[in-house]
Scaffold this motif. Structure first.
Motif, short mmCIF file in Angstrom:
data_model
loop_
_atom_site.label_atom_id
_atom_site.label_comp_id
_atom_site.label_asym_id
_atom_site.label_seq_id
_atom_site.Cartn_x
_atom_site.Cartn_y
_atom_site.Cartn_z
N ALA A 91 -28.81 91.52 -44.97
CA ALA A 91 -29.95 91.39 -45.87
C ALA A 91 -29.48 91.17 -47.30
O ALA A 91 -30.06 90.37 -48.05
CB ALA A 91 -30.83 92.64 -45.79
N ALA A 98 -28.39 87.48 -47.44
CA ALA A 98 -29.48 86.53 -47.28
C ALA A 98 -30.43 86.52 -48.48
O ALA A 98 -30.97 85.47 -48.84
CB ALA A 98 -30.27 86.88 -46.01
N GLN A 99 -30.60 87.68 -49.12
CA GLN A 99 -31.56 87.77 -50.21
C GLN A 99 -30.96 87.48 -51.58
O GLN A 99 -31.68 87.43 -52.57
CB GLN A 99 -32.21 89.16 -50.21
N ASN A 100 -29.65 87.30 -51.63
CA ASN A 100 -29.02 87.07 -52.93
C ASN A 100 -28.13 85.83 -53.00
O ASN A 100 -27.70 85.45 -54.08
CB ASN A 100 -28.16 88.28 -53.32
N ALA A 102 -31.40 94.34 -52.70
CA ALA A 102 -32.03 93.72 -51.54
C ALA A 102 -32.96 94.74 -50.89
O ALA A 102 -32.91 95.93 -51.21
CB ALA A 102 -30.98 93.23 -50.55
N PRO A 121 -34.30 95.49 -44.11
CA PRO A 121 -35.28 94.88 -43.20
C PRO A 121 -35.94 95.88 -42.26
O PRO A 121 -37.01 95.62 -41.72
CB PRO A 121 -34.43 93.87 -42.42
N ARG A 168 -35.49 99.39 -51.05
CA ARG A 168 -34.68 98.53 -51.91
C ARG A 168 -33.36 99.23 -52.19
O ARG A 168 -33.34 100.41 -52.51
CB ARG A 168 -35.40 98.19 -53.21
N GLU A 209 -31.97 87.41 -38.99
CA GLU A 209 -31.11 86.87 -40.05
C GLU A 209 -29.68 86.67 -39.55
O GLU A 209 -29.03 85.69 -39.91
CB GLU A 209 -31.12 87.80 -41.26
#
Length: 288
Positions: A43, A46-48, A93, A96, A101, A181
């Motif tokens: 995560a 993928a998010q950064n 992030a 999931p 956070r 992901e």
């Protein structure tokens, strides 16, 4: 008198012995497949990260970072670590599973990335035929605690022997699983867009099938080199002979790579480090 700095390791280290092997590019890919199985770490990436838009640029930057920590001067390695820590400190992030956070520089996540990377380097090299005895294996893991410190980890919290790495994997495996992901990342790693120099001819009608198939073969080998428990998480990829076939393939690939001219196998950073080491040897008075 000139002060010569050979960096964090030097020519007598197992790290220099191992990282002179060009086969480690396969190990880097193996480590990415392994890292993707940690949902929280995945995560964070993928998010950064823009790895889908700049896959090859990110790969080059990662290789440059590893090269700097291995072959750069002590100051260069420390500065690279500082830049990485500053970048990570700004990133968060969302978990999931829990919706929490979190900071991506949490020690547990940094430790996962570190261990999977160095274990991939070592396992791939040994299976490719690089001669390393049990003592050298443990020394490599202990030496690599220095690179762990660069990203902000306390060295004593990082596995420093083969037994400690095996125990670490045993503890962390219950946290690992195949997520959407992870599956998407694995698929992307297996068939990424070609670098523009290779993809451009295809756009004007030229067939460059061999580079694509060659990369697919390398990606397949990297997957096959994963530990059996990791292959099972990917859906039990491979037959009972998968590991043996991967060993044969990676040994053949290493032989092919080591036959290339030295200038093709060694990076400028590696050559510069060897030149510094040679100057240090020349400047050291003989004891005989």
């Amino acid at each position: 008198m000139e002060t010569v700095d050979v960096g964090l390791f030097g020519p007598a280290s197992v790290t220099w012995k191992l990282h002179q092997e060009p086969i480690l590019f396969v190990a880097g890919l193996r480590s990415l497949y392994l890292q993707a199985l940690h949902p929280r770490a995945m995560a964070g990436v993928a998010q950064n990260s823009n790895y889908r838009q700049d896959a090859w640029g990110r790969l080059i930057r990662t290789a440059d970072y590893v090269g700097t920590t291995v072959y750069g001067t002590t100051n260069e390695a420390e500065q690279a670590g500082q830049r990485l820590r500053r970048r990570h400190a700004r990133m968060t992030a969302v978990d999931p599973g829990t919706g929490e956070r979190f900071r991506i520089d949490e020690p547990d996540l940094l430790r996962w990335v570190h261990v999977t990377e160095v274990e991939s380097f070592l396992d791939t090299a040994r299976r490719a035929g690089v001669p390393l005895d049990a003592d050298e294996v443990d020394r490599y893991y202990t030496e690599q605690r220095r690179t762990a410190a660069l990203v902000g980890l306390a060295p004593e919290t990082v596995p420093g022997t083969a037994a400690e790495v095996a125990e670490y994997y045993r503890r962390v495996r219950p946290e690992l699983r195949m997520t959407r992901e992870a599956a998407e990342t694995a698929l992307f790693l297996t068939a990424p867009p070609l670098p523009w120099k290779l993809s451009l001819p295809a756009r004007i009608g030229l067939n460059l099938g061999p580079p694509r198939w060659a990369y697919l073969g390398i990606a397949g080998t990297a997957l096959a080199l994963l530990p059996p428990w990791a292959r099972r998480l990917y859906g039990g990829l491979g037959l009972p002979t998968t590991a043996l076939s991967a060993d044969v393939t990676v040994r053949a690939l290493r032989l092919a790579l080591t036959a290339l001219p030295r200038d093709w196998r060694e990076s400028p950073m590696q050559r510069a480090a060897k030149e510094r080491a040679a100057r240090l040897t020349a400047a050291t008075p003989s004891t005989t």
